[in-house]
Design a protein around this motif. Structure first.
Motif, mmCIF file in Angstrom:
data_model
loop_
_atom_site.group_PDB
_atom_site.id
_atom_site.type_symbol
_atom_site.label_atom_id
_atom_site.label_comp_id
_atom_site.label_asym_id
_atom_site.label_seq_id
_atom_site.Cartn_x
_atom_site.Cartn_y
_atom_site.Cartn_z
ATOM 1 N N ILE A 150 -9.247 0.970 3.221
ATOM 2 C CA ILE A 150 -8.415 -0.446 2.057
ATOM 3 C C ILE A 150 -9.594 -1.670 1.580
ATOM 4 C CG2 ILE A 150 -7.261 -2.764 3.155
ATOM 5 C CD1 ILE A 150 -5.088 0.205 2.141
ATOM 6 N N LEU B 254 5.198 -7.332 -1.368
ATOM 7 C CA LEU B 254 4.938 -7.072 -0.370
ATOM 8 C C LEU B 254 4.337 -6.536 0.238
ATOM 9 C CD1 LEU B 254 9.174 -5.412 -0.088
ATOM 10 C CD2 LEU B 254 8.357 -8.039 0.164
ATOM 11 N N GLY B 255 3.806 -6.158 1.730
ATOM 12 C CA GLY B 255 2.666 -6.376 2.140
ATOM 13 C C GLY B 255 1.139 -6.135 1.610
ATOM 14 N N GLY B 256 0.741 -5.248 1.860
ATOM 15 C CA GLY B 256 -0.495 -5.255 -0.103
ATOM 16 C C GLY B 256 0.044 -5.487 -1.077
ATOM 17 N N MET C 292 -1.148 6.464 3.248
ATOM 18 C CA MET C 292 -1.842 6.739 4.257
ATOM 19 C C MET C 292 -1.473 7.052 5.659
ATOM 20 S SD MET C 292 -1.348 2.484 4.846
ATOM 21 C CE MET C 292 0.526 1.768 4.314
ATOM 22 N N TRP D 242 -9.865 -2.959 -2.509
ATOM 23 C CA TRP D 242 -9.095 -4.145 -2.313
ATOM 24 C C TRP D 242 -9.984 -4.964 -3.105
ATOM 25 C CZ3 TRP D 242 -3.887 -4.137 -1.471
ATOM 26 C CH2 TRP D 242 -3.022 -2.648 -1.230
ATOM 27 N N ILE E 73 2.900 4.082 1.379
ATOM 28 C CA ILE E 73 2.741 4.315 2.717
ATOM 29 C C ILE E 73 2.297 5.785 3.153
ATOM 30 C CG2 ILE E 73 4.233 4.220 4.297
ATOM 31 C CD1 ILE E 73 5.606 1.765 2.735
ATOM 32 N N ALA F 61 0.807 -1.365 0.305
ATOM 33 C CA ALA F 61 -0.114 0.063 0.051
ATOM 34 C C ALA F 61 0.852 1.457 -0.044
ATOM 35 C CB ALA F 61 -0.805 -0.056 1.534
ATOM 36 N N GLU G 148 -0.392 -9.142 -0.583
ATOM 37 C CA GLU G 148 -1.937 -9.605 -0.508
ATOM 38 C C GLU G 148 -2.980 -9.823 -1.236
ATOM 39 O OE1 GLU G 148 -2.124 -6.890 2.184
ATOM 40 O OE2 GLU G 148 -3.121 -8.024 3.711
#
Ligand code: HXC
Length: 258
Positions: free
Chosen positions: A84, A107-109, A70, A88, A67, A65, A112
């Motif tokens: 989110i 990575l991260g989102g 957010m 998503w 950074i 996401a 996901e």
């Protein structure tokens, strides 16, 4: 259709969504997620499309996401706008099959998003991780849940608690990715796989996807019953008659997609 953060292409029955924010390593800003939703709606409603491919660049699938976007949100804002979740989850609700072709960072989102796809094809350069803990937060779009279902508690816990990245080979061994291919072959291999799926009977493909996904939502007995009902339903399709007749007559099937 033109977008600012993704590229949408259609080719041989395959819809390709390329995440394209090269200056921010494809960080998933709100505008990108909105554009992906519009692209998915378009591909889902386009009868010519039988399979969807989500990919990034050679260096990055997506570094998470955004950074910077957010970082100053308050709790009230995050909770109030259901930050989110909205948007998503569109990817995980797609009825047509979706393949993630991942090279570089997921990575991260980004990880996901890849896990919301139906399966992941990885380049040998791919790196997967949930590094949220290192920036003072936790995964927010299914990372702790889907990763745990893919790789089991021990590895998911280690990755979420340390933020460590795992490479493509480890990810394949752990069951996160379907296959690893040399980076130079990823796009070609992903297109080949997507074309193969797009060329099969559309209703039968949707049923197969629905049945496999059921395994994550229910008990074994219920899942097997659900599968049996869909299996029986295929016998109402012209494509089941065509597929089996073609096998018996030693010819290629001509799917009617009905
Ligand atoms: C915003 C990002 C970004 C991100 C990279 N960039 N990741 N911007 N959000 N997630 C930007 C950098 O600020 C930089 O911009 C440019 O992209 C290039 O990044 P570098 O760090 O210079 O590249 P490199 O040294 O190659 O390192 C690559 C990297 C690193 C290891 C992937 O960028 C990194 O650690 N990124 C953050 C990964 C992360 O923590 N992801 C989880 C996010 S939280 P400038 O302008 O400086 O050139 C998350 C929560 C999900 O995903 C919750 C629900 C979805």
């Amino acid at each position: 259709m033109t977008f600012e953060n993704i590229i949408l292409e259609k080719q041989d029955g395959v819809g390709v969504i390329t995440l394209h924010r090269p200056k921010a390593l494809n960080a998933l800003c709100a505008a990108l997620i909105d554009e992906m939703g519009i692209a998915l709606d378009d591909l889902e409603s386009d009868d010519a499309i039988g399979c969807i491919l989500v990919t990034g660049s050679e260096k990055t699938f997506a570094a998470g996401a955004d950074i910077k976007e957010m970082k100053d949100k308050t709790f009230q804002q995050a909770y109030g706008e259901d930050f989110i979740t909205k948007g998503w989850e569109r990817l995980s609700q797609t009825r047509k099959p979706v393949i993630a072709a991942v090279a570089g960072y997921a990575l991260g989102g980004g990880c996901e998003i890849a896990m919301m796809c139906d399966f992941i094809l990885a380049a040998d350069t791919a790196k997967f991780g949930q590094p949220e803990i290192t920036i003072g937060t936790i995964p927010g779009s299914g990372g702790t849940q889907r990763l745990t279902r893919f790789v089991g508690k021990s590895k998911a816990m280690e990755l979420c608690l340390t933020g460590r990245m795992m490479d493509a080979e480890e990810a394949e061994r752990a069951g996160l990715v379907a296959r690893v291919v040399p980076a130079a072959e990823l796009q070609e291999e992903a297109m080949k796989t997507a074309r193969k799926i797009a060329g099969l009977s559309r209703p039968v493909v949707l049923m197969a996807k629905e049945a496999v996904n059921r395994a994550f939502e229910t008990t074994l007995a219920e899942g097997v019953k659900f599968e049996r009902r869909l299996f029986h339903a295929t016998f109402a399709l012209e494509d089941q008659k065509e597929g089996m007749a073609a096998f018996a007559e030693k010819r290629a099937p001509a799917w009617k997609n009905r």
